[in-house]
Write a protein that holds these residues in place. Structure first.
Motif, PDB file in Angstrom:
ATOM      1  N   ALA A 114       3.642  11.382   2.097  1.00 48.73           N
ATOM      2  CA  ALA A 114       3.971  11.422   0.674  1.00 48.73           C
ATOM      3  C   ALA A 114       3.079  10.482  -0.139  1.00 48.73           C
ATOM      4  N   SER A 115       2.595   9.422   0.485  1.00 56.01           N
ATOM      5  CA  SER A 115       1.752   8.448  -0.203  1.00 56.01           C
ATOM      6  C   SER A 115       0.506   8.187   0.636  1.00 56.01           C
ATOM      7  N   LYS A 116      -0.653   8.493   0.105  1.00 47.80           N
ATOM      8  CA  LYS A 116      -1.919   8.294   0.834  1.00 47.80           C
ATOM      9  C   LYS A 116      -2.292   6.819   0.917  1.00 47.80           C
ATOM     10  N   TYR A 117      -2.007   6.059  -0.165  1.00 48.77           N
ATOM     11  CA  TYR A 117      -2.392   4.649  -0.206  1.00 48.77           C
ATOM     12  C   TYR A 117      -1.198   3.774  -0.548  1.00 48.77           C
ATOM     13  N   GLN A 118      -1.047   2.695   0.233  1.00 48.12           N
ATOM     14  CA  GLN A 118      -0.052   1.668  -0.025  1.00 48.12           C
ATOM     15  C   GLN A 118      -0.720   0.327   0.231  1.00 48.12           C
ATOM     16  N   PHE A 119      -0.258  -0.696  -0.472  1.00 48.54           N
ATOM     17  CA  PHE A 119      -0.890  -1.991  -0.282  1.00 48.54           C
ATOM     18  C   PHE A 119       0.093  -3.132  -0.482  1.00 48.54           C
ATOM     19  N   VAL A 120      -0.312  -4.287   0.018  1.00 43.39           N
ATOM     20  CA  VAL A 120       0.412  -5.540  -0.120  1.00 43.39           C
ATOM     21  C   VAL A 120      -0.595  -6.571  -0.586  1.00 43.39           C
ATOM     22  N   ALA A 121      -0.227  -7.368  -1.592  1.00 48.84           N
ATOM     23  CA  ALA A 121      -1.090  -8.443  -2.087  1.00 48.84           C
ATOM     24  C   ALA A 121      -0.250  -9.706  -2.234  1.00 48.84           C
ATOM     25  N   THR A 122      -0.777 -10.842  -1.771  1.00 50.04           N
ATOM     26  CA  THR A 122      -0.004 -12.087  -1.803  1.00 50.04           C
ATOM     27  C   THR A 122      -0.942 -13.297  -1.803  1.00 50.04           C
ATOM     28  N   ASN A 174      -9.723 -11.386  -2.049  1.00 50.06           N
ATOM     29  CA  ASN A 174     -10.626 -11.406  -3.196  1.00 50.06           C
ATOM     30  C   ASN A 174     -11.009 -12.837  -3.561  1.00 50.06           C
ATOM     31  N   GLU A 175     -11.874 -12.968  -4.561  1.00 52.57           N
ATOM     32  CA  GLU A 175     -12.394 -14.291  -4.936  1.00 52.57           C
ATOM     33  C   GLU A 175     -11.358 -15.180  -5.611  1.00 52.57           C
ATOM     34  N   TYR A 176     -10.177 -14.628  -5.972  1.00 53.73           N
ATOM     35  CA  TYR A 176      -9.124 -15.401  -6.638  1.00 53.73           C
ATOM     36  C   TYR A 176      -8.036 -15.857  -5.676  1.00 53.73           C
ATOM     37  N   GLY A 177      -8.251 -15.712  -4.374  1.00 55.56           N
ATOM     38  CA  GLY A 177      -7.290 -16.164  -3.381  1.00 55.56           C
ATOM     39  C   GLY A 177      -6.161 -15.175  -3.107  1.00 55.56           C
ATOM     40  N   VAL A 178      -6.319 -13.943  -3.552  1.00 57.73           N
ATOM     41  CA  VAL A 178      -5.336 -12.898  -3.265  1.00 57.73           C
ATOM     42  C   VAL A 178      -5.776 -12.183  -1.994  1.00 57.73           C
ATOM     43  N   ASN A 179      -4.851 -12.066  -1.050  1.00 56.89           N
ATOM     44  CA  ASN A 179      -5.180 -11.373   0.194  1.00 56.89           C
ATOM     45  C   ASN A 179      -4.062 -10.403   0.542  1.00 56.89           C
ATOM     46  N   GLY A 180      -4.335  -9.521   1.494  1.00 55.24           N
ATOM     47  CA  GLY A 180      -3.326  -8.558   1.898  1.00 55.24           C
ATOM     48  C   GLY A 180      -3.915  -7.403   2.671  1.00 55.24           C
ATOM     49  N   TYR A 181      -3.230  -6.259   2.581  1.00 52.16           N
ATOM     50  CA  TYR A 181      -3.608  -5.056   3.321  1.00 52.16           C
ATOM     51  C   TYR A 181      -3.576  -3.848   2.400  1.00 52.16           C
ATOM     52  N   LEU A 182      -4.491  -2.939   2.646  1.00 50.63           N
ATOM     53  CA  LEU A 182      -4.464  -1.613   2.036  1.00 50.63           C
ATOM     54  C   LEU A 182      -4.306  -0.627   3.182  1.00 50.63           C
ATOM     55  N   TYR A 183      -3.239   0.170   3.131  1.00 49.09           N
ATOM     56  CA  TYR A 183      -2.983   1.174   4.167  1.00 49.09           C
ATOM     57  C   TYR A 183      -3.404   2.540   3.661  1.00 49.09           C
ATOM     58  N   GLU A 184      -4.164   3.252   4.465  1.00 49.99           N
ATOM     59  CA  GLU A 184      -4.548   4.628   4.159  1.00 49.99           C
ATOM     60  C   GLU A 184      -3.873   5.547   5.168  1.00 49.99           C
ATOM     61  N   TRP A 185      -3.103   6.510   4.673  1.00 48.31           N
ATOM     62  CA  TRP A 185      -2.373   7.446   5.525  1.00 48.31           C
ATOM     63  C   TRP A 185      -3.042   8.802   5.481  1.00 48.31           C
ATOM     64  N   GLY A 186      -3.121   9.471   6.624  1.00 52.74           N
ATOM     65  CA  GLY A 186      -3.710  10.806   6.692  1.00 52.74           C
ATOM     66  C   GLY A 186      -2.666  11.868   6.932  1.00 52.74           C
ATOM     67  N   ALA A 229       7.862  -4.456   3.658  1.00 53.29           N
ATOM     68  CA  ALA A 229       6.713  -3.639   3.238  1.00 53.29           C
ATOM     69  C   ALA A 229       6.209  -2.780   4.387  1.00 53.29           C
ATOM     70  N   HIS A 230       6.132  -3.351   5.589  1.00 57.13           N
ATOM     71  CA  HIS A 230       5.697  -2.586   6.759  1.00 57.13           C
ATOM     72  C   HIS A 230       6.689  -1.463   7.066  1.00 57.13           C
ATOM     73  N   PHE A 231       7.988  -1.767   6.961  1.00 57.40           N
ATOM     74  CA  PHE A 231       9.000  -0.747   7.217  1.00 57.40           C
ATOM     75  C   PHE A 231       8.850   0.420   6.244  1.00 57.40           C
ATOM     76  N   MET A 232       8.678   0.101   4.961  1.00 50.35           N
ATOM     77  CA  MET A 232       8.555   1.169   3.959  1.00 50.35           C
ATOM     78  C   MET A 232       7.250   1.941   4.141  1.00 50.35           C
ATOM     79  N   SER A 233       6.185   1.263   4.502  1.00 55.20           N
ATOM     80  CA  SER A 233       4.914   1.945   4.732  1.00 55.20           C
ATOM     81  C   SER A 233       4.985   2.830   5.967  1.00 55.20           C
ATOM     82  N   TYR A 234       5.548   2.299   7.031  1.00 51.89           N
ATOM     83  CA  TYR A 234       5.571   3.052   8.290  1.00 51.89           C
ATOM     84  C   TYR A 234       6.607   4.167   8.300  1.00 51.89           C
ATOM     85  N   TYR A 235       7.408   4.253   7.264  1.00 50.43           N
ATOM     86  CA  TYR A 235       8.322   5.388   7.114  1.00 50.43           C
ATOM     87  C   TYR A 235       7.524   6.696   7.045  1.00 50.43           C
ATOM     88  N   HIS A 236       6.287   6.606   6.589  1.00 48.85           N
ATOM     89  CA  HIS A 236       5.437   7.795   6.430  1.00 48.85           C
ATOM     90  C   HIS A 236       4.882   8.320   7.745  1.00 48.85           C
TER      91      HIS A 236
END
Length: 198
Positions: free
Chosen positions: A147-155, A131-143, A110-117
């Motif tokens: 090609a993609s402004k927002y990418q995320f990982v949830a696990t 979140n309150e349901y035990g889901v955690n991760g990262y939201l990446y914002e690119w400036g 996921a990091h490799f695909m995100s950092y391709y940008h």
């Protein structure tokens, strides 16, 4: 006869006056896209899927046919389509964490695909979430012109892993896509806030 002689110069003057001007190209511009007046959501909770979340009422969910046809062992990959918002799509790919698909490997991919940008991006801002349901991760914002402004990982770090990315079917232009990206950022944050595992 005299009237015919007078009509000839007048007719010639009229024809000469109707000569079209040299064409002037219009300045470059982008089509205006109106976003909905407010954000409203509905629940995606199909029995066969190992996750659920809330998504916008102005979006349509479809199965990622390209992936499913080539690899039917990925039945939980979805597209969240925004036909009225610049034909944007959030691509969701789901993987089960196991012995061959470890959390570390999935995060590295996921990091490799995100950092391709980074080739086109001016900056990148990562946001952690839980979140309150035990889901955690990262939201990446690119400036910039990424090609993609927002990418995320949830696990949940044990069994479930989702990677998501927002794309528009146009040549990236940060200025023209800014209103659409700004509007959909809230929808992505809401999706992550309401995601839960089954």
């Amino acid at each position: 006869m005299r009237s015919k002689i007078l009509l000839f110069p007048i007719g010639f003057a009229l024809l000469a006056a109707c000569r079209p001007e040299d064409p002037v190209p219009k300045p470059r511009a982008y089509a205006r896209v109106d976003t909905p007046a407010s954000h409203s959501y509905q629940l995606f909770d199909q029995e066969a899927f190992p996750y659920s979340f809330e998504y916008p009422t102005y979006a349509r969910i479809s199965r990622d046919k390209l992936v499913f046809d080539k690899s039917p062992d990925n039945p939980y990959w979805l597209n969240i389509n925004f036909p009225s918002i610049g034909n944007g799509v959030i691509y969701l790919s789901y993987k089960t964490i196991n012995g061959t698909q470890t959390l570390e490997k999935l995060l590295d991919d996921a990091h490799f695909m995100s950092y391709y940008h980074t080739k086109r991006a001016d900056y990148q801002i990562p946001y952690d979430f839980k979140n309150e349901y035990g889901v955690n991760g990262y939201l990446y914002e690119w400036g910039g012109e990424a090609a993609s402004k927002y990418q995320f990982v949830a696990t949940d770090s044990l069994h479930h892993f989702i990677r998501g990315a927002l794309y528009f079917d146009v040549t990236p232009n940060a200025d023209s896509l800014k209103p659409l990206n700004d509007f959909l950022k809230q929808d992505i944050q809401h999706l992550l806030k309401t995601m839960r595992w089954k």
